[in-house]
Design a protein around this motif. Sequence first.
Motif, short mmCIF file in Angstrom:
data_model
loop_
_atom_site.label_atom_id
_atom_site.label_comp_id
_atom_site.label_asym_id
_atom_site.label_seq_id
_atom_site.Cartn_x
_atom_site.Cartn_y
_atom_site.Cartn_z
N GLY A 69 62.28 50.14 28.14
CA GLY A 69 61.19 49.21 27.88
C GLY A 69 60.04 49.41 28.87
O GLY A 69 58.87 49.39 28.49
N PRO A 72 64.24 51.73 32.96
CA PRO A 72 64.53 51.11 31.67
C PRO A 72 63.56 51.61 30.62
O PRO A 72 62.37 51.78 30.89
CB PRO A 72 64.35 49.62 31.94
CG PRO A 72 64.56 49.46 33.41
CD PRO A 72 64.03 50.72 34.03
N TRP A 118 60.16 45.66 24.41
CA TRP A 118 60.30 44.45 25.23
C TRP A 118 61.76 44.21 25.61
O TRP A 118 62.14 43.09 25.98
CB TRP A 118 59.71 43.25 24.49
CG TRP A 118 58.30 43.50 24.07
CD1 TRP A 118 57.85 43.84 22.83
CD2 TRP A 118 57.15 43.50 24.92
NE1 TRP A 118 56.49 44.04 22.84
CE2 TRP A 118 56.03 43.84 24.11
CE3 TRP A 118 56.94 43.24 26.28
CZ2 TRP A 118 54.74 43.92 24.62
CZ3 TRP A 118 55.65 43.33 26.79
CH2 TRP A 118 54.57 43.66 25.96
N SER A 119 62.59 45.25 25.52
CA SER A 119 64.03 45.08 25.70
C SER A 119 64.43 44.65 27.10
O SER A 119 65.48 44.01 27.28
CB SER A 119 64.75 46.40 25.34
OG SER A 119 64.27 47.47 26.14
N ASP A 120 63.64 44.96 28.13
CA ASP A 120 64.00 44.59 29.51
C ASP A 120 62.97 43.66 30.12
O ASP A 120 62.88 43.53 31.33
CB ASP A 120 64.12 45.86 30.36
CG ASP A 120 62.78 46.56 30.50
OD1 ASP A 120 61.99 46.53 29.54
OD2 ASP A 120 62.50 47.12 31.58
N TRP A 121 62.21 43.01 29.27
CA TRP A 121 61.07 42.21 29.74
C TRP A 121 61.54 40.97 30.48
O TRP A 121 62.48 40.28 30.07
CB TRP A 121 60.23 41.83 28.53
CG TRP A 121 58.87 41.30 28.82
CD1 TRP A 121 57.96 41.81 29.69
CD2 TRP A 121 58.27 40.16 28.22
NE1 TRP A 121 56.81 41.07 29.68
CE2 TRP A 121 56.97 40.05 28.78
CE3 TRP A 121 58.69 39.23 27.26
CZ2 TRP A 121 56.09 39.02 28.41
CZ3 TRP A 121 57.82 38.24 26.89
CH2 TRP A 121 56.54 38.14 27.45
N ARG A 128 58.22 52.50 27.71
CA ARG A 128 57.44 52.30 26.48
C ARG A 128 56.16 51.49 26.74
O ARG A 128 55.10 51.80 26.20
CB ARG A 128 58.29 51.58 25.43
CG ARG A 128 59.48 52.37 24.90
CD ARG A 128 59.03 53.53 24.04
NE ARG A 128 60.15 54.23 23.43
CZ ARG A 128 60.31 55.55 23.46
NH1 ARG A 128 59.41 56.32 24.05
NH2 ARG A 128 61.35 56.11 22.88
N LYS A 147 68.30 59.41 24.21
CA LYS A 147 67.20 58.85 23.44
C LYS A 147 65.90 59.55 23.81
O LYS A 147 65.61 59.75 24.99
CB LYS A 147 67.07 57.35 23.70
CG LYS A 147 68.14 56.49 23.03
CD LYS A 147 67.82 56.29 21.56
CE LYS A 147 68.77 55.27 20.93
NZ LYS A 147 68.51 55.09 19.48
N ASP A 190 63.14 51.92 16.33
CA ASP A 190 63.76 51.96 17.66
C ASP A 190 62.74 51.62 18.75
O ASP A 190 63.03 50.85 19.68
CB ASP A 190 64.34 53.35 17.94
CG ASP A 190 65.62 53.63 17.18
OD1 ASP A 190 66.22 52.66 16.66
OD2 ASP A 190 66.01 54.81 17.11
N ARG A 236 60.04 49.82 18.56
CA ARG A 236 59.71 48.38 18.53
C ARG A 236 60.80 47.57 19.23
O ARG A 236 60.50 46.60 19.95
CB ARG A 236 59.52 47.91 17.10
CG ARG A 236 58.23 48.43 16.45
CD ARG A 236 58.07 47.83 15.05
NE ARG A 236 56.87 48.30 14.37
CZ ARG A 236 55.64 47.84 14.57
NH1 ARG A 236 55.44 46.87 15.45
NH2 ARG A 236 54.62 48.33 13.90
N GLU A 237 62.05 47.95 19.03
CA GLU A 237 63.16 47.25 19.71
C GLU A 237 63.15 47.51 21.21
O GLU A 237 63.50 46.64 22.01
CB GLU A 237 64.49 47.69 19.11
CG GLU A 237 64.72 47.23 17.68
CD GLU A 237 66.02 47.74 17.11
OE1 GLU A 237 66.76 48.43 17.85
OE2 GLU A 237 66.31 47.45 15.93
N GLN A 238 62.75 48.69 21.59
CA GLN A 238 62.78 49.08 23.00
C GLN A 238 61.64 48.46 23.81
O GLN A 238 61.80 48.19 25.01
CB GLN A 238 62.70 50.61 23.11
CG GLN A 238 63.92 51.33 22.56
CD GLN A 238 63.65 52.80 22.26
OE1 GLN A 238 62.50 53.25 22.32
NE2 GLN A 238 64.68 53.53 21.91
#
Length: 371
Positions: free
Chosen positions: A265, A263, A362-365, A268, A341, A356, A358-360
């Motif tokens: 996230g 993922p 914590w996207s799968d946290w 990142r 991506k 992008d 910043r959105e990524q």
Amino acid sequence: MAHPLPSPSDDIELRPPSDDPRQSPEYVMTSLAGAMTLGIEKGKFARPEIVLTGLNILTTYPQNCVANCSYCGVSRERRTPREETTFIRVKWPIVAVDELIERTNSVPHQMRRLCVGMLANRPSYQHSLEIIRQFRERTPLLISGLITASLIHSRHDLEQIRDAGADRVDIAIDAATPELFEQHRGRPVKGPHRWEHFWWVTELATTVFPPGTVGIHLVAGLGETEQEFLSACQRAQDMGVVTHVFSFNPEPSTLLGDYPQPPIGHYRRIQLGRYLINELGVNVAHFRFNQAGQVASYQVDPDWLDRIIESGRPFMTSGCPDETGETACNRPYGNGRPSEKIRNFPFAPTADDIRDIREQLWSDWAGDTDA
């Protein structure tokens, strides 16, 4: 949790040796980005901001690599003819060393560094020395040696790489834990590599090369938690060794050919943690992790962390530097295809890219639960 692997060897037909006689040290495989930059292959980069600053090459032989790493495009049991082989899912054309040197000296480019990688084949070590010498004597490029640690048996071996002309070395450890290293690179896949030996070579390299000029490669997405990955980064940092981070990217017809990338996230948060450890001196013991082994908090000043994220630098390619200290090995296709991506930015991320990211992040946290 680690990826389960298919049974190796028994149900996989070995790739036959190539009829192509071109091999090292006269020939090398060259990254697609390098071949495009030097006019060997046609094509253009997916983003106008991309400028290649490092040339990556790899020794090549009609025989397969003797190693059989589960994720690698040049692994021994990959069911793909050599002429169709990809590495990190892009083409690596075979080019004469003399032609590469001539084009490096005559074609306009902004490349500042060469990375000479070794297959695990027995002659690859000596051939790498010959290739390094050729480029050191005939081009202005800085040179890194990307070491296959299984071919290194003594301090003298590393001294020869230095004396041939490499000012830096990197060791591709790849897997972040001993269990994952064994699973993906060791006995279960009938591979020659051993975790303890790779770290021994890494530490030995720090006695041959100046402080700050030894690095390791780690690949995110082989089954590790973020806590395990960043702990490996900290182990290297404690030795004075920097970590260069890659995202797993499935190669068709390899043992992990059907597994997804991690993922974004996960990746990142690892990138940000590595940057804090390597570049800013924050110890992994300072981080807090949740029950899933994900970063729950970096436990640093929020405004300071926000400025670091806004800079975009943690998410740029981590690689060997040029003479100014900026990353030269920026590997535009090192983690994914142009249509995907961007995971490692080979340029400073734009404002849109930062949004992008910043959105990524914590996207799968999984949530802020204590480990």
